[in-house]
Design an enzyme around this catalytic site. Structure first.
Site, PDB file in Angstrom:
ATOM      1  N   ARG A  90     -17.097  84.131  46.472  1.00 47.51           N
ATOM      2  CA  ARG A  90     -16.245  84.955  46.988  1.00 47.51           C
ATOM      3  C   ARG A  90     -15.905  86.132  45.975  1.00 47.51           C
ATOM      4  O   ARG A  90     -15.247  85.915  45.002  1.00 47.51           O
ATOM      5  CB  ARG A  90     -14.830  84.093  47.194  1.00 47.51           C
ATOM      6  CG  ARG A  90     -14.964  83.266  48.080  1.00 47.51           C
ATOM      7  CD  ARG A  90     -15.028  83.902  49.660  1.00 47.51           C
ATOM      8  NE  ARG A  90     -14.910  82.869  50.724  1.00 47.51           N
ATOM      9  CZ  ARG A  90     -15.164  83.161  52.093  1.00 47.51           C
ATOM     10  NH1 ARG A  90     -15.572  84.556  52.418  1.00 47.51           N
ATOM     11  NH2 ARG A  90     -14.873  82.384  52.837  1.00 47.51           N
ATOM     12  N   ALA A 144     -14.396  78.482  58.234  1.00 43.95           N
ATOM     13  CA  ALA A 144     -13.356  79.041  58.778  1.00 43.95           C
ATOM     14  C   ALA A 144     -13.656  80.551  59.138  1.00 43.95           C
ATOM     15  O   ALA A 144     -14.715  81.032  58.761  1.00 43.95           O
ATOM     16  CB  ALA A 144     -12.303  79.396  57.586  1.00 43.95           C
ATOM     17  N   GLU A 165     -17.309  79.281  64.794  1.00 41.42           N
ATOM     18  CA  GLU A 165     -17.619  79.307  63.614  1.00 41.42           C
ATOM     19  C   GLU A 165     -18.173  78.046  62.876  1.00 41.42           C
ATOM     20  O   GLU A 165     -19.019  78.265  62.015  1.00 41.42           O
ATOM     21  CB  GLU A 165     -16.027  79.596  62.816  1.00 41.42           C
ATOM     22  CG  GLU A 165     -15.365  80.940  62.955  1.00 41.42           C
ATOM     23  CD  GLU A 165     -16.201  82.034  62.353  1.00 41.42           C
ATOM     24  OE1 GLU A 165     -17.140  81.515  61.485  1.00 41.42           O
ATOM     25  OE2 GLU A 165     -16.074  83.298  62.611  1.00 41.42           O
ATOM     26  N   GLU A 193     -21.594  78.664  61.122  1.00 39.16           N
ATOM     27  CA  GLU A 193     -21.841  78.572  59.431  1.00 39.16           C
ATOM     28  C   GLU A 193     -22.492  77.448  59.027  1.00 39.16           C
ATOM     29  O   GLU A 193     -23.039  77.033  58.046  1.00 39.16           O
ATOM     30  CB  GLU A 193     -20.329  78.432  58.890  1.00 39.16           C
ATOM     31  CG  GLU A 193     -19.836  79.914  59.105  1.00 39.16           C
ATOM     32  CD  GLU A 193     -18.314  80.032  58.657  1.00 39.16           C
ATOM     33  OE1 GLU A 193     -18.021  79.106  57.773  1.00 39.16           O
ATOM     34  OE2 GLU A 193     -17.609  81.138  58.212  1.00 39.16           O
ATOM     35  N   GLU A 217     -23.940  85.969  54.684  1.00 37.12           N
ATOM     36  CA  GLU A 217     -23.505  84.648  54.314  1.00 37.12           C
ATOM     37  C   GLU A 217     -24.426  83.728  53.907  1.00 37.12           C
ATOM     38  O   GLU A 217     -25.469  83.399  54.317  1.00 37.12           O
ATOM     39  CB  GLU A 217     -22.710  83.946  55.681  1.00 37.12           C
ATOM     40  CG  GLU A 217     -21.548  84.490  56.207  1.00 37.12           C
ATOM     41  CD  GLU A 217     -21.052  83.781  57.484  1.00 37.12           C
ATOM     42  OE1 GLU A 217     -19.786  83.946  57.500  1.00 37.12           O
ATOM     43  OE2 GLU A 217     -21.823  83.294  58.220  1.00 37.12           O
TER      44      GLU A 217
END
Length: 249
Positions: free
Chosen positions: A134, A146, A162, A166, A210
């Site tokens: 992050r 999330a 999601e 993910e 991601e």
């Protein structure tokens, strides 16, 4: 002590403010009698605002406890200071229900969903966490899956999407268990946590930016990681502690 402002406290066309601090009994009495002029205003404040006189070491001070209000702030002006693909920022001049007029910079967001995915296939329940970098905090964090609710999308659909994108997991059982504001001081982002059970593994479909490492952590260990500060993400802390509390019933 709270300061006293507002049209209900106007005396002789002037607005009066009682600032922080203690006034002597004589000074306070003179202030109430001479500055307010109309003694009924004192009783009105007591009746409408829940204020009450207090004494401490020979001094008199007046404590105002603002009453709860169901009204929203009145927006006097609003400017979009920034607009991006994920969020936008409003700079608002507002008159709040408490009587305070202030500038408020608010980060607007379409809302987010969080997935508390629990794997019970091995007998000892585990929670599915993601480890990812992050940039905002400059470190890797362990988090529940999330993501943002897209325009026109309902929250449950977003949660299912999601989780699949993910992690590759899907679930047969879904239930919303928590709803909260992420950081209401300046961010208008509401979050809903969905409990997902009866998981089925599949292929993840992460976005280009991601890079996610999946971890199945036994619930008791996850709670320990929260208490030790290893898990520092707020939504994940809320979800893990909620789950542990429910299991203890």
């Amino acid at each position: 002590m709270a300061s006293v402002t507002g049209s209900g406290w106007a005396a002789g066309g002037k607005r009066m403010r009682l600032t922080r601090g203690l006034l002597s009994i004589q000074s306070a009495a003179a202030l109430i009698e001479n500055s307010l002029e109309n003694k009924n205003l004192y009783h009105r404040a007591h009746r409408e605002h829940g204020g009450r006189p207090q004494r401490n070491n020979g001094h008199l001070y007046y404590l105002l406890m603002p009453k709860a209000s169901i009204k929203k702030a009145r927006v006097l002006s609003s400017l979009v200071s920034y607009r991006g693909p994920v969020l936008w920022v409003n700079t608002d001049d507002v008159l709040e229900p408490t009587g305070i007029r202030a500038r408020r910079d608010v980060v607007r967001h379409s809302g987010s969903v969080v997935v508390l995915a629990v794997d019970e296939s091995s007998g000892s329940p585990s929670v599915l966490l993601e480890k990812q970098y992050r940039h905002a905090v400059g470190r890797f964090l362990l988090e529940l899956p999330a993501g943002r609710i897209d325009k026109g999308e309902n929250a449950l659909h977003a949660a299912k999407r999601e989780l699949l994108e993910e992690t590759g997991y899907s679930a047969r059982s879904w239930k919303r268990v928590l709803h909260f504001w992420a950081s209401p001081g300046f961010v208008a982002e509401a979050m809903s946590i969905y409990l997902a059970r009866n998981l089925k593994a599949g292929a993840a479909q992460p976005e280009d930016d991601e890079v996610i490492e999946l971890k199945l952590i036994p619930i008791k260990k996850a709670v320990s990681m929260v208490l030790k500060g290893t898990i520092q993400d707020a939504k994940t802390i809320a979800g893990v502690l909620w789950l542990d509390q429910q299991m203890g019933k």
